[in-house]
Design an enzyme around this catalytic site. Structure first.
Site, PDB file in Angstrom:
ATOM      1  N   HIS A 183      97.615 -24.823   9.915  1.00 40.42           N
ATOM      2  CA  HIS A 183      97.497 -23.931   8.974  1.00 40.42           C
ATOM      3  C   HIS A 183      98.856 -23.438   8.469  1.00 40.42           C
ATOM      4  CE1 HIS A 183      96.558 -19.590   6.831  1.00 40.42           C
ATOM      5  NE2 HIS A 183      96.490 -20.739   5.704  1.00 40.42           N
ATOM      6  N   GLY A 184      99.430 -23.844   7.203  1.00 41.92           N
ATOM      7  CA  GLY A 184     100.579 -23.324   6.563  1.00 41.92           C
ATOM      8  C   GLY A 184     100.538 -21.759   6.182  1.00 41.92           C
TER       9      GLY A 184
END
Ligand code: ZLV
Ligand code: CA
Ligand code: ZN
Length: 397
Positions: A183-184
């Protein structure tokens, strides 16, 4: 002029400072800056350097990094060495160093390393800003977990945030897309109160057999940024949680459907694509089953919208396949096809030869390498897309 003409169409620039290669996180650490050496060798062996503008950017300065990061964090980062580090110093832990996992070690040349990859992303953003490039590439960047005062998940400085901040001086709306298997979260958090940046991350999400969440543990479909209706950033994040083993056709459909809807609805004037290669099949840390061309399909899809594009690296822990993928995606940007047989004159050719290393070709089948059972059913994915499109309705007001 010299026989090799630039293909008409996109002006592509390649931002690369080779000094980034000589940094080591430690021998057992999965992040190997050496994968960038392999990438560069493939890009050169296929002659792609003649089809792009090449830049060797200078390292970013303290003042440039301060646009996003806290002063005291930067001053710690710039001074700490393996020799003077005090793991029991409260600052050490509070800035994300040490701890149980030691994801972010202090290594020799750390400050040099972070300024180099950040300088390259800023140089790429600069080229888009003054319209010298339609597509600007920095394979050494994409360190999406770093926070303004915290190192996290192998990331110390968030070069993506710094690049987006530069793009915002010339663009009203920037879309950030992240296909790294993680996940960014750092980029999402940095712009959570802004309606001028939309963040879209595709990633593995879930709890493993032993009860541990897949890193960093955030990014479920219902996480859309702040919930306060008065917050400008409300609804400007979209997360696509995916289970183990997703295959090419499923991922391509998911990516095309959701990304297409976001671009049409948000209408960004520039796009940043973090193309982390740990979403490939056979990655040391990843869980997906993607082949190189399915990963590259994401780059093709984004490119087809014709907006100024910043293409950056990220994760990727099976170096030979990281190099193959980023070389392929460089070719996608300039609009050429590469032959499958690797040119025989590549330095480090051994890294790509032998059945276990992909048999000397550019596009080996990665489905068979350390396969993860596909836990994504068509039904789950359709429900996910329905929910994602539903989330986009927040953009309307
Ligand atoms: O690709 O693996 O899971 C951008 C990026 O997105 C964790 N860290 C932390 C939280 C508690 N755990 C530690 C578990 C370690 C499992 C063994 C490793 C072996 C050596 C060194 C690091 C790891 C490791 N660490 C594997 N996964 C992690 C994640 C961080 C992932 C960062 C992804 C960065 C460049
Ligand atoms: Ca991601
Ligand atoms: Zn990753």
């Amino acid at each position: 002029q010299y026989g090799l003409e630039k293909p008409r169409g996109y002006n592509v620039s390649f931002h690369y400072n080779p000094h980034v290669e000589y940094h080591h996180f430690g021998s057992s650490h999965p992040m190997k800056p050496w994968r960038l050496t392999l990438t560069k060798q493939l890009v050169l062996a296929y002659g792609l350097e003649y089809t792009m503008d090449l830049y060797e950017p200078r390292p970013a300065t303290m003042d440039e990094l301060q646009v996003f990061h806290d002063r005291d964090y930067l001053s710690f980062l710039s001074q700490v060495t393996p020799q003077n580090a005090k793991p029991d110093d409260p600052a050490y832990l509070s800035f994300g160093f040490g701890g149980e996992s030691n994801d972010c070690p202090v290594f020799d040349g750390l400050w040099n390393y972070v300024s180099i990859y950040s300088g390259a992303s800023m140089s790429a953003a600069h080229n888009l800003n003054n319209k010298q490039s339609d597509i600007a590439i920095n394979w050494s960047g994409g360190l999406h977990h770093a926070k303004k005062n915290l190192a996290s998940g192998f990331c110390y400085i968030n070069d993506i945030v710094l690049a987006i901040q530069l793009l915002l001086t010339q663009n009203q709306r920037v879309l950030y897309i992240d296909i790294d298997v993680h996940h960014g979260d750092g980029v999402e958090a940095a712009f959570e109160s802004s309606d001028r940046v939309f963040t879209l991350s595709y990633h593995k999400f879930g709890i493993d057999r032993n009860g541990y969440p897949f890193f960093p543990g955030t990014g479920n479909i219902n996480e859309m940024g702040p919930t306060d209706p008065a917050n400008r950033g409300k609804g400007h994040s979209l997360n696509i949680p995916i289970d183990d083993g997703i295959d090419d056709e499923q991922y391509k459909w998911l990516f095309k459907t959701v990304t297409g809807a976001v671009i049409e609805k948000y209408n960004p004037t520039a796009i940043v694509l973090q193309s982390g290669a740990d979403s490939l099949g056979g990655d040391r840390l990843g869980r997906f089953n993607l082949n190189i061309k399915a990963h590259g399909f994401c780059v093709e899809t984004v490119k087809s919208y014709g907006r100024p594009l910043l293409l950056i690296g990220g994760g990727g822990y099976t170096p030979r396949n990281v190099a193959r993928t980023w070389c392929h995606e460089t070719a996608v940007c300039v609009g050429t096809e590469l032959h499958n047989e690797l040119p025989s004159h590549i330095p480090y050719i051994q890294a790509f030869q032998g059945a276990e290393n992909g048999g000397g070709i550019l596009y080996p089948d990665l489905h068979n390498t350390k396969r993860h059972d596909n836990l994504n059913t068509q039904d789950n994915l359709h429900k996910l897309v329905t929910q994602a499109l539903e989330n986009l309705r927040y953009l309307e007001g």
